[in-house]
Design a protein around this motif. Sequence first.
Motif, short mmCIF file in Angstrom:
data_model
loop_
_atom_site.label_atom_id
_atom_site.label_comp_id
_atom_site.label_asym_id
_atom_site.label_seq_id
_atom_site.Cartn_x
_atom_site.Cartn_y
_atom_site.Cartn_z
N GLU B 52 27.65 117.10 -30.53
CA GLU B 52 27.96 115.72 -30.15
C GLU B 52 27.22 115.34 -28.87
OE1 GLU B 52 29.41 113.90 -32.28
OE2 GLU B 52 29.90 115.62 -33.51
N ARG B 139 32.77 108.46 -33.72
CA ARG B 139 33.85 109.46 -33.64
C ARG B 139 33.55 110.56 -32.65
NH1 ARG B 139 37.43 109.85 -37.22
NH2 ARG B 139 37.55 107.98 -38.44
N GLY B 140 32.27 110.71 -32.33
CA GLY B 140 31.86 111.84 -31.51
C GLY B 140 32.58 111.92 -30.18
N LEU B 143 36.28 112.74 -30.42
CA LEU B 143 36.48 114.17 -30.67
C LEU B 143 36.31 114.98 -29.40
CD1 LEU B 143 34.64 115.09 -33.95
CD2 LEU B 143 36.97 115.66 -33.32
#
Lengths: 100, 168
Positions: B52, B139-140, B143
């Motif tokens: 990420e 979403r990285g 997370l």
Amino acid sequence: MGIQTNKSDDGDTVTLQIDGRFDFAVHKDFRDAYKDEPESTSYVINMKNSDYMDSSALGMLLLLREHAGDNDAKISIEGCQPAIKQILAISNFEKLFNIV
Amino acid sequence: MDLRSDIRQLMEFEFQCTDLKQGDPLPGIMEQIRSFSGIENCHASISMILSELVSNALDHGILKLESSLKKDARGFEEYYVEKQRRLDKLDYGFIKVSIHNEITEAGEFYCISVEDSGDGFKTTTQLKQLEDNIENFGRGIQLLRKLCSEISYNDSGNQVAIRYCCCL
């Protein structure tokens, strides 16, 4: 490395086995496995041979879910190693997929 | 009291423009970090974190790609075609990655810092927008926030540092 696809004899369930890294490199194989399937098809994602996924894999799973009818989608994710399970859990994917 | 003890192992990587054009730097880093003793238990999580951080540095920091392109299957495809196109045209850029582990009373931690040559981003406003994001993209960072015990950016937003507790 890659994705092995298998269809059940009745044609209702497609199994995608992810081997190695589940990331953008497999996106074409992943999409090809479902793009011509009807919305009613069920899916099993077999993760037992994968020890790595990234956020683009999460995106790919969501696109599959959309294709398979969103809230009506029948998708199981099986054989996850603990770290993968953790990633799915913190992404709240337990609410969207059947993680076994 | 400062609980941080000595750094046990340190690895640094630097990818210049030509390296970045030659392909994804991640698999190489993942392989190298296997030599950290005791990383087996959290290799997958650290791989994800690194992935990420490095892809954000390359995609958004250097190549200035917008994640919102990935909102549907077609956009997903387009995003990576566009990424390759910009990468081919790139004539300057670097990513520096530093990883070390340390043992504290609270457990074993991995500290990762990633710096890119890009202009950075407005950390406060743009991070706020991602908070309640439920789309297929973006979403990285969410997370990262959940996985890491600490995450911080420099003021200009071209350098990020995280701390991860290896206690899965």
